[in-house]
Motif scaffolding. Structure first.
Motif, short mmCIF file in Angstrom:
data_model
loop_
_atom_site.label_atom_id
_atom_site.label_comp_id
_atom_site.label_asym_id
_atom_site.label_seq_id
_atom_site.Cartn_x
_atom_site.Cartn_y
_atom_site.Cartn_z
N VAL A 235 0.86 -1.19 0.00
CA VAL A 235 0.00 0.00 0.00
C VAL A 235 0.89 1.24 0.00
N PRO A 236 0.62 2.22 -0.88
CA PRO A 236 1.48 3.41 -0.93
C PRO A 236 1.49 4.14 0.41
N GLY A 237 2.70 4.53 0.83
CA GLY A 237 2.83 5.24 2.09
C GLY A 237 3.12 4.35 3.28
N VAL A 238 3.09 3.02 3.06
CA VAL A 238 3.34 2.07 4.15
C VAL A 238 4.67 1.37 3.91
N GLY A 239 5.67 1.72 4.71
CA GLY A 239 6.95 1.04 4.67
C GLY A 239 6.95 -0.11 5.66
N LYS A 240 8.08 -0.81 5.74
CA LYS A 240 8.14 -1.98 6.61
C LYS A 240 7.93 -1.62 8.08
N LYS A 241 8.58 -0.53 8.54
CA LYS A 241 8.43 -0.13 9.94
C LYS A 241 7.00 0.28 10.26
N THR A 242 6.38 1.02 9.33
CA THR A 242 4.99 1.43 9.54
C THR A 242 4.08 0.22 9.58
N ALA A 243 4.31 -0.75 8.68
CA ALA A 243 3.48 -1.96 8.65
C ALA A 243 3.61 -2.73 9.96
N GLU A 244 4.83 -2.86 10.46
CA GLU A 244 5.04 -3.60 11.71
C GLU A 244 4.35 -2.88 12.88
N ARG A 245 4.43 -1.55 12.89
CA ARG A 245 3.78 -0.79 13.96
C ARG A 245 2.26 -0.90 13.87
N LEU A 246 1.72 -0.87 12.64
CA LEU A 246 0.28 -1.02 12.45
C LEU A 246 -0.20 -2.36 12.98
N LEU A 247 0.56 -3.40 12.70
CA LEU A 247 0.16 -4.75 13.14
C LEU A 247 0.11 -4.82 14.66
N VAL A 248 1.12 -4.25 15.31
CA VAL A 248 1.18 -4.29 16.77
C VAL A 248 0.03 -3.49 17.39
N GLU A 249 -0.18 -2.27 16.88
CA GLU A 249 -1.18 -1.39 17.48
C GLU A 249 -2.62 -1.82 17.17
N LEU A 250 -2.82 -2.47 16.02
CA LEU A 250 -4.18 -2.85 15.63
C LEU A 250 -4.60 -4.22 16.17
N LYS A 251 -3.66 -5.04 16.56
CA LYS A 251 -4.00 -6.42 16.96
C LYS A 251 -5.03 -6.46 18.08
N ASP A 252 -4.79 -5.69 19.15
CA ASP A 252 -5.75 -5.67 20.26
C ASP A 252 -7.06 -5.00 19.87
N ARG A 253 -6.95 -3.92 19.09
CA ARG A 253 -8.15 -3.19 18.69
C ARG A 253 -9.07 -4.06 17.83
N PHE A 254 -8.48 -4.95 17.03
CA PHE A 254 -9.27 -5.75 16.10
C PHE A 254 -9.87 -7.00 16.73
N LYS A 255 -9.54 -7.30 17.99
CA LYS A 255 -10.12 -8.50 18.63
C LYS A 255 -11.64 -8.42 18.61
N ALA A 256 -12.16 -7.22 18.84
CA ALA A 256 -13.62 -7.04 18.86
C ALA A 256 -14.23 -7.18 17.48
N TRP A 257 -13.41 -7.01 16.44
CA TRP A 257 -13.92 -7.07 15.07
C TRP A 257 -14.18 -8.49 14.60
N GLU A 258 -13.55 -9.47 15.26
CA GLU A 258 -13.66 -10.86 14.80
C GLU A 258 -15.11 -11.35 14.81
N SER A 259 -15.90 -10.82 15.76
CA SER A 259 -17.29 -11.29 15.87
C SER A 259 -18.27 -10.44 15.06
N MET A 260 -17.76 -9.37 14.45
CA MET A 260 -18.65 -8.50 13.69
C MET A 260 -18.94 -9.10 12.32
N PRO A 261 -20.16 -8.91 11.79
CA PRO A 261 -20.49 -9.48 10.48
C PRO A 261 -19.69 -8.84 9.36
N SER A 262 -19.42 -9.62 8.33
CA SER A 262 -18.66 -9.12 7.19
C SER A 262 -19.52 -8.22 6.33
#
Length: 201
Positions: free
Chosen positions: A113-140
């Motif tokens: 994705v434009p604007g996302v380097g390796k460090k940004t991607a790694e930080r996004l994964l770490v910061e979003l992992k907990d936030r997205f736990k609630a999304w697992e049960s949400m309908p697609s």
């Protein structure tokens, strides 16, 4: 302040829209995932919106589903992620694809994705992992010129698609090449953008 707009789709110049609500035209920027689901010009449309207030502008972002708007809000809460990068992430990946990337720790998809380097991607994964736990049960929820192919005229849809990709952060040459590689005539700008993005991400 403005949470939803219901009106007539007056203009569509990806990724920007103009929605006429009782004679007032609202300029709205949308991710490509929303653009794909829009009706034809002149048809009624409802968008869930998020207003960003800056010193120099009030910017309105629109989404086909509330779930998309919630993802956008989660993304812009992250350090170093502004509306432009959030829209780029949401344009390259559907909500469920982005959630799966985070759950699987998949940086290789994010860095495309434009604007996302390796460090940004790694930080996004770490910061979003907990936030997205609630999304697992949400309908697609289900101006620049294209490099012409030999003997084939460039359509306005192709130019619109290139402009939209550039506004998402792709370099002009990348955007032009991606649209040209779709290699099929008669497609709408929305379909060209969809296929070009799939080839890039």
């Amino acid at each position: 302040m403005i949470g939803r707009l219901k009106g007539m789709l007056a203009e569509k110049q990806p990724p920007h829209l103009l929605v006429d609500v009782n004679g007032v035209g609202y300029e709205i920027e949308v991710p490509m995932t929303t653009l794909y689901r829009l009706p034809a010009l002149g048809e009624p449309v409802t968008l869930h919106t998020h207003l960003v207030v800056r010193e120099d502008a009030h910017l309105l972002y629109g989404f086909a589903e509330k779930r998309e708007r919630e993802l956008f809000r989660e993304l812009i809460r992250l350090n170093g992620v502004g509306p432009k990068l959030a829209l780029a992430l949401m344009s390259g990946l559907e909500v469920d694809e982005l959630v799966r990337c985070v759950q699987a720790g998949d940086t290789s998809t994010l860095v495309k994705v434009p604007g996302v380097g390796k460090k940004t991607a790694e930080r996004l994964l770490v910061e979003l992992k907990d936030r997205f736990k609630a999304w697992e049960s949400m309908p697609s929820i289900s101006g620049l010129v294209v490099e012409p192919r030999a003997g084939v005229a460039v359509s306005s849809a192709e130019n619109d698609a290139v402009s939209a990709l550039i506004s998402l952060g792709f370099k002009p040459q990348e955007a032009s090449r991606a649209v040209a590689q779709v290699g099929e005539e008669g497609l709408s700008s929305e379909e060209l953008i969809r296929r070009a993005l799939k080839g890039m991400v």
